[in-house]
Design a protein around this motif. Sequence first.
Motif, short mmCIF file in Angstrom:
data_model
loop_
_atom_site.label_atom_id
_atom_site.label_comp_id
_atom_site.label_asym_id
_atom_site.label_seq_id
_atom_site.Cartn_x
_atom_site.Cartn_y
_atom_site.Cartn_z
N ALA A 237 -10.59 1.03 -5.32
CA ALA A 237 -10.08 1.23 -6.68
C ALA A 237 -9.28 -0.02 -7.03
O ALA A 237 -8.66 -0.62 -6.16
CB ALA A 237 -9.20 2.46 -6.73
N PRO B 163 -6.48 -2.48 -7.84
CA PRO B 163 -5.07 -2.37 -7.45
C PRO B 163 -4.16 -2.30 -8.67
O PRO B 163 -4.51 -2.78 -9.75
CB PRO B 163 -4.82 -3.68 -6.69
N TYR C 166 0.87 -1.17 0.00
CA TYR C 166 0.00 0.00 0.00
C TYR C 166 0.90 1.22 0.00
O TYR C 166 1.84 1.29 0.80
CB TYR C 166 -0.88 0.06 1.26
N ARG C 167 0.64 2.18 -0.88
CA ARG C 167 1.33 3.45 -0.78
C ARG C 167 0.89 4.05 0.54
O ARG C 167 -0.27 3.92 0.94
CB ARG C 167 0.97 4.36 -1.95
N GLU D 94 5.86 5.18 -8.39
CA GLU D 94 5.04 5.35 -7.20
C GLU D 94 5.72 6.17 -6.11
O GLU D 94 5.20 6.28 -5.00
CB GLU D 94 4.61 3.99 -6.65
N TYR E 45 -12.49 -3.83 -3.48
CA TYR E 45 -11.50 -2.76 -3.63
C TYR E 45 -12.24 -1.44 -3.82
O TYR E 45 -13.26 -1.39 -4.49
CB TYR E 45 -10.63 -2.99 -4.87
N GLY F 296 -2.85 3.65 1.50
CA GLY F 296 -3.43 4.32 0.34
C GLY F 296 -3.61 3.34 -0.81
O GLY F 296 -4.06 2.22 -0.62
N ARG F 297 -3.18 3.73 -1.99
CA ARG F 297 -3.34 2.93 -3.21
C ARG F 297 -2.65 1.58 -3.06
O ARG F 297 -1.51 1.48 -2.62
CB ARG F 297 -2.75 3.69 -4.41
N GLU F 298 -3.34 0.52 -3.45
CA GLU F 298 -2.83 -0.84 -3.31
C GLU F 298 -2.07 -1.27 -4.57
O GLU F 298 -2.49 -0.98 -5.69
CB GLU F 298 -3.99 -1.80 -3.04
#
Length: 188
Positions: A73, A75, A50-51, A86, A71, A59-61
């Motif tokens: 969003a 991944p 994860y970010r 990233e 999800y 955050g974003r996966e």
Amino acid sequence: MAVLKFRAYFEEDDAIYRDIVIKHTQTFFDLHLAILKSYEFDSKHQATFYRSNDHWERGREISVEKYDKAYRADPLIMAETTIGSEIRDPNQKFVYIYDFAKNWVFQVELINVTKEESSKITYPSTSRAEGIGPQQYGTRSLLGAKFVEIEEKYDLTKGSEGFGEEGDSNGSDDMVDDGEDTGGGEEE
């Protein structure tokens, strides 16, 4: 070409960490395998990054694959996502989770960026290892499996100090000569 150095902390003890150097053009899948290798884990289980921010919020996966779960969003896929794409700030952080059943959690932090790569290193590589990492299956003793054998052989759990009481009946009886030859020399 930029070389990134990440420190992968074992979440439960930040004195246990591994420093991993990797090229910015390599993928999160490469970083995933490097972390597993540095902690001596196999690669048989699900994993995701994860970010993260400075508070280790997820955050974003970035996942090995799209798993059967909900999800917010879709991944990013590790094998398709370069690490450099990233990085949002000079101290970028990621939360890395391995084996969703055991839930091994590592905090991965960017600690250094250099422009020169070494011809002596095959990237990614572990450049530093601190502390005894967790054992993936079971527990790891500081002294290893041999200590368990010694403990069983000598039953070290009897008596907290390992000394008998004064006047113990075993004290002088051990020195009694029973007349047997202990094989100390040859007879003529």
